[in-house]
Enzyme design. Structure first.
Site, PDB file in Angstrom:
ATOM      1  N   HIS A  49     -14.501  19.702  24.506  1.00 20.75           N
ATOM      2  CA  HIS A  49     -15.377  20.619  25.236  1.00 20.75           C
ATOM      3  C   HIS A  49     -15.519  21.919  24.461  1.00 20.75           C
ATOM      4  O   HIS A  49     -14.533  22.551  24.110  1.00 20.75           O
ATOM      5  CB  HIS A  49     -14.830  20.887  26.637  1.00 20.75           C
ATOM      6  CG  HIS A  49     -15.206  19.825  27.623  1.00 20.75           C
ATOM      7  ND1 HIS A  49     -15.251  20.032  28.973  1.00 20.75           N
ATOM      8  CD2 HIS A  49     -15.565  18.534  27.434  1.00 20.75           C
ATOM      9  CE1 HIS A  49     -15.629  18.917  29.583  1.00 20.75           C
ATOM     10  NE2 HIS A  49     -15.807  17.985  28.675  1.00 20.75           N
TER      11      HIS A  49
ATOM     12  N   TYR B 122     -16.377  26.845  36.738  1.00 20.61           N
ATOM     13  CA  TYR B 122     -15.504  27.696  37.550  1.00 20.61           C
ATOM     14  C   TYR B 122     -16.413  28.561  38.433  1.00 20.61           C
ATOM     15  O   TYR B 122     -17.168  29.388  37.902  1.00 20.61           O
ATOM     16  CB  TYR B 122     -14.657  28.605  36.659  1.00 20.61           C
ATOM     17  CG  TYR B 122     -13.545  27.899  35.899  1.00 20.61           C
ATOM     18  CD1 TYR B 122     -13.800  27.204  34.717  1.00 20.61           C
ATOM     19  CD2 TYR B 122     -12.225  27.944  36.360  1.00 20.61           C
ATOM     20  CE1 TYR B 122     -12.775  26.574  34.023  1.00 20.61           C
ATOM     21  CE2 TYR B 122     -11.201  27.320  35.670  1.00 20.61           C
ATOM     22  CZ  TYR B 122     -11.479  26.637  34.503  1.00 20.61           C
ATOM     23  OH  TYR B 122     -10.473  26.010  33.819  1.00 20.61           O
TER      24      TYR B 122
ATOM     25  N   PRO C 121      -3.009  27.495  38.251  1.00 17.50           N
ATOM     26  CA  PRO C 121      -3.728  26.594  37.350  1.00 17.50           C
ATOM     27  C   PRO C 121      -5.088  27.083  36.882  1.00 17.50           C
ATOM     28  O   PRO C 121      -5.713  26.437  36.030  1.00 17.50           O
ATOM     29  CB  PRO C 121      -3.875  25.304  38.178  1.00 17.50           C
ATOM     30  CG  PRO C 121      -3.694  25.715  39.591  1.00 17.50           C
ATOM     31  CD  PRO C 121      -2.825  26.923  39.593  1.00 17.50           C
TER      32      PRO C 121
ATOM     33  N   LYS D 169      -3.217  26.618  31.821  1.00 15.00           N
ATOM     34  CA  LYS D 169      -2.223  26.947  30.797  1.00 15.00           C
ATOM     35  C   LYS D 169      -0.874  26.226  30.940  1.00 15.00           C
ATOM     36  O   LYS D 169      -0.082  26.201  29.992  1.00 15.00           O
ATOM     37  CB  LYS D 169      -1.945  28.460  30.809  1.00 15.00           C
ATOM     38  CG  LYS D 169      -3.089  29.286  30.281  1.00 15.00           C
ATOM     39  CD  LYS D 169      -3.159  29.200  28.770  1.00 15.00           C
ATOM     40  CE  LYS D 169      -4.420  29.789  28.219  1.00 15.00           C
ATOM     41  NZ  LYS D 169      -5.291  28.859  27.526  1.00 15.00           N
TER      42      LYS D 169
ATOM     43  N   TYR E  75      -8.660  31.310  26.644  1.00 13.77           N
ATOM     44  CA  TYR E  75      -8.808  29.963  27.212  1.00 13.77           C
ATOM     45  C   TYR E  75      -8.492  28.893  26.167  1.00 13.77           C
ATOM     46  O   TYR E  75      -7.827  27.899  26.462  1.00 13.77           O
ATOM     47  CB  TYR E  75     -10.225  29.765  27.769  1.00 13.77           C
ATOM     48  CG  TYR E  75     -10.350  28.573  28.689  1.00 13.77           C
ATOM     49  CD1 TYR E  75     -10.246  28.716  30.074  1.00 13.77           C
ATOM     50  CD2 TYR E  75     -10.549  27.291  28.184  1.00 13.77           C
ATOM     51  CE1 TYR E  75     -10.339  27.626  30.925  1.00 13.77           C
ATOM     52  CE2 TYR E  75     -10.645  26.188  29.030  1.00 13.77           C
ATOM     53  CZ  TYR E  75     -10.542  26.361  30.398  1.00 13.77           C
ATOM     54  OH  TYR E  75     -10.624  25.279  31.240  1.00 13.77           O
TER      55      TYR E  75
HETATM   56  P1  RFL Z   1       7.090  18.638  34.815  1.00 15.41           P
HETATM   57  O1  RFL Z   1       5.838  17.949  34.438  1.00 15.41           O
HETATM   58  O2  RFL Z   1       7.265  19.113  36.185  1.00 15.41           O
HETATM   59  O3  RFL Z   1       8.258  17.636  34.436  1.00 15.41           O
HETATM   60  C1  RFL Z   1       9.589  17.820  34.861  1.00 15.41           C
HETATM   61  C2  RFL Z   1      10.261  16.484  34.919  1.00 15.41           C
HETATM   62  O4  RFL Z   1      11.623  16.654  35.232  1.00 15.41           O
HETATM   63  C3  RFL Z   1      12.002  15.690  36.200  1.00 15.41           C
HETATM   64  N1  RFL Z   1      13.197  16.197  36.889  1.00 15.41           N
HETATM   65  C4  RFL Z   1      14.435  15.744  36.653  1.00 15.41           C
HETATM   66  N2  RFL Z   1      14.905  14.780  35.851  1.00 15.41           N
HETATM   67  C5  RFL Z   1      16.236  14.528  35.851  1.00 15.41           C
HETATM   68  N3  RFL Z   1      17.119  15.198  36.647  1.00 15.41           N
HETATM   69  C6  RFL Z   1      16.694  16.169  37.480  1.00 15.41           C
HETATM   70  N4  RFL Z   1      17.568  16.840  38.241  1.00 15.41           N
HETATM   71  C7  RFL Z   1      15.300  16.481  37.502  1.00 15.41           C
HETATM   72  N5  RFL Z   1      14.558  17.360  38.208  1.00 15.41           N
HETATM   73  C8  RFL Z   1      13.285  17.184  37.814  1.00 15.41           C
HETATM   74  C9  RFL Z   1      10.765  15.541  37.068  1.00 15.41           C
HETATM   75  O5  RFL Z   1      10.752  14.310  37.777  1.00 15.41           O
HETATM   76  C10 RFL Z   1       9.661  15.607  36.021  1.00 15.41           C
HETATM   77  O6  RFL Z   1       9.333  14.347  35.514  1.00 15.41           O
HETATM   78  O7  RFL Z   1       7.381  19.886  33.845  1.00 15.41           O
HETATM   79  P2  RFL Z   1       6.982  20.154  32.312  1.00 15.41           P
HETATM   80  O8  RFL Z   1       7.330  18.987  31.454  1.00 15.41           O
HETATM   81  O9  RFL Z   1       7.525  21.487  32.007  1.00 15.41           O
HETATM   82  O10 RFL Z   1       5.397  20.178  32.276  1.00 15.41           O
HETATM   83  C11 RFL Z   1       4.697  21.228  32.849  1.00 15.41           C
HETATM   84  C12 RFL Z   1       3.393  20.722  33.467  1.00 15.41           C
HETATM   85  O11 RFL Z   1       3.622  19.561  34.213  1.00 15.41           O
HETATM   86  C13 RFL Z   1       2.799  21.789  34.366  1.00 15.41           C
HETATM   87  O12 RFL Z   1       2.853  23.072  33.760  1.00 15.41           O
HETATM   88  C14 RFL Z   1       1.345  21.576  34.725  1.00 15.41           C
HETATM   89  O13 RFL Z   1       1.040  20.298  35.153  1.00 15.41           O
HETATM   90  C15 RFL Z   1       1.033  22.605  35.825  1.00 15.41           C
HETATM   91  N6  RFL Z   1       0.043  22.123  36.743  1.00 15.41           N
HETATM   92  C16 RFL Z   1      -1.244  22.189  36.353  1.00 15.41           C
HETATM   93  N7  RFL Z   1      -1.544  22.778  35.162  1.00 15.41           N
HETATM   94  C17 RFL Z   1      -2.814  22.843  34.752  1.00 15.41           C
HETATM   95  O14 RFL Z   1      -3.066  23.358  33.647  1.00 15.41           O
HETATM   96  N8  RFL Z   1      -3.820  22.317  35.540  1.00 15.41           N
HETATM   97  C18 RFL Z   1      -3.558  21.707  36.758  1.00 15.41           C
HETATM   98  O15 RFL Z   1      -4.453  21.240  37.414  1.00 15.41           O
HETATM   99  C19 RFL Z   1      -2.227  21.640  37.207  1.00 15.41           C
HETATM  100  N9  RFL Z   1      -1.912  21.052  38.387  1.00 15.41           N
HETATM  101  C20 RFL Z   1       0.411  21.559  37.990  1.00 15.41           C
HETATM  102  C21 RFL Z   1      -0.592  21.000  38.798  1.00 15.41           C
HETATM  103  C22 RFL Z   1       1.726  21.539  38.446  1.00 15.41           C
HETATM  104  C23 RFL Z   1       2.092  20.990  39.685  1.00 15.41           C
HETATM  105  N10 RFL Z   1       3.466  21.071  40.106  1.00 15.41           N
HETATM  106  C24 RFL Z   1       4.494  21.466  39.180  1.00 15.41           C
HETATM  107  C25 RFL Z   1       3.946  20.918  41.406  1.00 15.41           C
HETATM  108  C26 RFL Z   1      -0.259  20.409  40.020  1.00 15.41           C
HETATM  109  C27 RFL Z   1       1.067  20.392  40.464  1.00 15.41           C
HETATM  110  C28 RFL Z   1       1.333  19.723  41.780  1.00 15.41           C
HETATM  111  C1  PHB Z   2      -8.003  19.797  35.776  1.00 17.55           C
HETATM  112  O1  PHB Z   2      -8.877  19.098  35.222  1.00 17.55           O
HETATM  113  O2  PHB Z   2      -7.137  19.292  36.509  1.00 17.55           O
HETATM  114  C2  PHB Z   2      -8.015  21.255  35.573  1.00 17.55           C
HETATM  115  C3  PHB Z   2      -8.894  21.816  34.666  1.00 17.55           C
HETATM  116  C4  PHB Z   2      -8.915  23.190  34.481  1.00 17.55           C
HETATM  117  C5  PHB Z   2      -8.066  23.988  35.214  1.00 17.55           C
HETATM  118  C6  PHB Z   2      -7.182  23.425  36.113  1.00 17.55           C
HETATM  119  C7  PHB Z   2      -7.155  22.055  36.296  1.00 17.55           C
HETATM  120  O3  PHB Z   2      -8.117  25.327  35.055  1.00 17.55           O
END
Ligand code: RFL
Ligand code: PHB
Length: 391
Positions: free
Chosen positions: A72, A201, A293, A297, A385
């Site tokens: 993109h 957005y 989100p 980032k 971004y």
């Molecule tokens: P993760 O992906 O949460 O992975 C952590 C892993 O650790 C495991 N775990 C354990 N394992 C062993 N023993 C324990 N005691 C443990 N406790 C936990 C968990 O099962 C999991 O597999 O962290 P990591 O690797 O730091 O990655 C970060 C990203 O996942 C996160 O920053 C993003 O996904 C944030 N986020 C989003 N970011 C975006 O840019 N766009 C989004 O749309 C977006 N949606 C989200 C999100 C984060 C969410 N969280 C954390 C609740 C939506 C949600 C619901």
């Molecule tokens: C997504 O595709 O899940 C997404 C994209 C951009 C954002 C947050 C989430 O800022």
């Protein structure tokens, strides 16, 4: 059980770290509390910065991303029925982002780890990190009904916001910076081609909306909803009606509807835990910091942390110097605070707080007009971004 680096968590941070260490000839064991299917299907982020794309390619994990990911070159800001496109390559000297879901990044890294890497144990829950401030830290964990100990030279807590690793850093050495927001995101997946070829957005008096995608046939859309909303309280048609209102334009743009296959609510939070290191325990990714989100980032920050750790440990191995490991927290936090700032700015630019005043509404519109009307302001957004350089 013994290893050089004990990694807690098989999200993007833990999985990529295991891969980077494997490529550097350093052995590791990954402990993940959930099962493989759960980790591979958890819907989260969708946007990879240029630097993240480069890291995945260099790590040998970029083949499917390069085939199936969507490059993109911009995003659209929508407000007051108007549309402004932020042109990334033109403003940043050629940078862009990639739409490739976190679920797919995790699937690719898991397949590589199981085929070529060290042990990756699913349904292995870390219970505690012990002796973090000695040269033989340990992780106590439960796997297949038995308690075991993983003896390590280093432990990296990649166990997300709800993990156990952070708790092993004494509270008196810790400082936490936090902000919660009085709203969340209702996210849906829908079997319908995205109604626009780039992310949209939207700032609207009824609240924020985001149009994103997972593939040319699957849309990902979000609506700002009050904090604590139950996803099931929103009917499918009600969601489409609300999206349509918030994406309104003064031209003939239309939002296509389709079957909704998933619905969930994500809370919004800004959070930083300092420091990110205690002795031989290091925190990476959501274990140490959370961003709302809006700036896309979270996943990219996790990647930055583990690249920094892998480089620092490789330096220690090759040069016998702990200089980079000692600088880990400081190095990561510089980048993290820039992402915190940008995510906060994007969130407050586009969301409508429940107690927003007409004055604040006008300020938001003025900020958006400034981005649309000034190359300097537009460039500032595009640079942040597409991502700040790693380390
Ligand atoms: P993760 O992906 O949460 O992975 C952590 C892993 O650790 C495991 N775990 C354990 N394992 C062993 N023993 C324990 N005691 C443990 N406790 C936990 C968990 O099962 C999991 O597999 O962290 P990591 O690797 O730091 O990655 C970060 C990203 O996942 C996160 O920053 C993003 O996904 C944030 N986020 C989003 N970011 C975006 O840019 N766009 C989004 O749309 C977006 N949606 C989200 C999100 C984060 C969410 N969280 C954390 C609740 C939506 C949600 C619901
Ligand atoms: C997504 O595709 O899940 C997404 C994209 C951009 C954002 C947050 C989430 O800022």
């Amino acid at each position: 059980m013994r290893t050089t680096v004990g990694i807690i968590g098989a999200g993007p941070a833990g999985l990529l770290l295991a891969r980077l260490l494997h490529n550097a000839g350093i052995d590791s064991v990954v402990l993940e509390s959930r099962d493989r299917a759960y980790v591979e299907h958890r819907q989260r982020a969708g946007i990879l910065e240029q630097g993240t794309v480069d890291v995945l390619r260099e790590a040998g994990a970029g083949q499917r991303m390069d085939r199936e990911g969507l490059r993109h070159d911009g995003i659209e800001l929508r407000y007051d029925k108007k549309r402004h496109r932020v042109d990334f390559p033109a403003l940043t000297g050629g940078r862009s982002v990639m739409v490739y879901a976190q679920t797919e990044v995790c699937k690719d890294l898991i397949a590589l780890q199981l085929a070529e890497g060290g042990p990756l144990l699913f349904e292995a829950e870390a219970l505690a990190v012990e002796d973090a401030d000695t040269d033989h830290p340990r992780v106590r964990f439960r796997h297949e009904g038995r308690e075991s100990v993983l003896e390590c030279d280093y432990v990296v807590g990649c166990d997300g916001f709800w993990g156990v690793a952070r708790g092993a850093i004494p509270a008196e050495l810790t400082q936490v910076f936090e902000r919660t927001y009085p709203f969340g995101w209702l996210g849906i997946l829908a079997d319908v081609p995205p109604s626009h070829d780039e992310l949209v957005y939207a700032r609207h008096d009824r609240g924020f909306a985001l149009l994103s995608m997972r593939s040319p046939s699957v849309s990902r859309l979000y609506l700002q909803v009050p904090e604590g909303t139950d996803a099931e309280s929103w009917g499918d048609e009600e969601i489409w009606d609300e999206l349509e209102r918030r994406f309104e334009t003064d031209d003939d743009w239309r939002l296509e509807r389709g079957p909704i296959t998933q619905k969930s609510v994500t809370p919004m939070r800004s959070y930083v835990h300092e420091p990110m290191r205690h002795g031989r325990l290091f925190l990476a990714g959501d274990a140490a910091h959370i961003v709302p989100p809006t700036g896309a980032k979270g996943l990219n920050l996790a990647v930055g942390d583990v690249v920094t750790f892998a480089r620092a440990l490789t330096y220690q191995k090759d040069k016998g110097s702990a200089e980079l490991l000692d600088a880990y927290s400081e190095t990561c936090l510089r980048r993290i605070w820039q992402a915190e700032r940008f995510s906060y700015d994007m969130t407050t630019l586009l969301h409508r707080a429940p107690d927003a005043t007409p004055f604040e509404d006008r300020l938001q519109l003025a900020r958006l007009e400034r981005i649309a009307g000034s190359r300097a302001a537009d460039t500032d957004l595009a640079e942040a971004y597409t991502g700040f350089p790693l380390g």
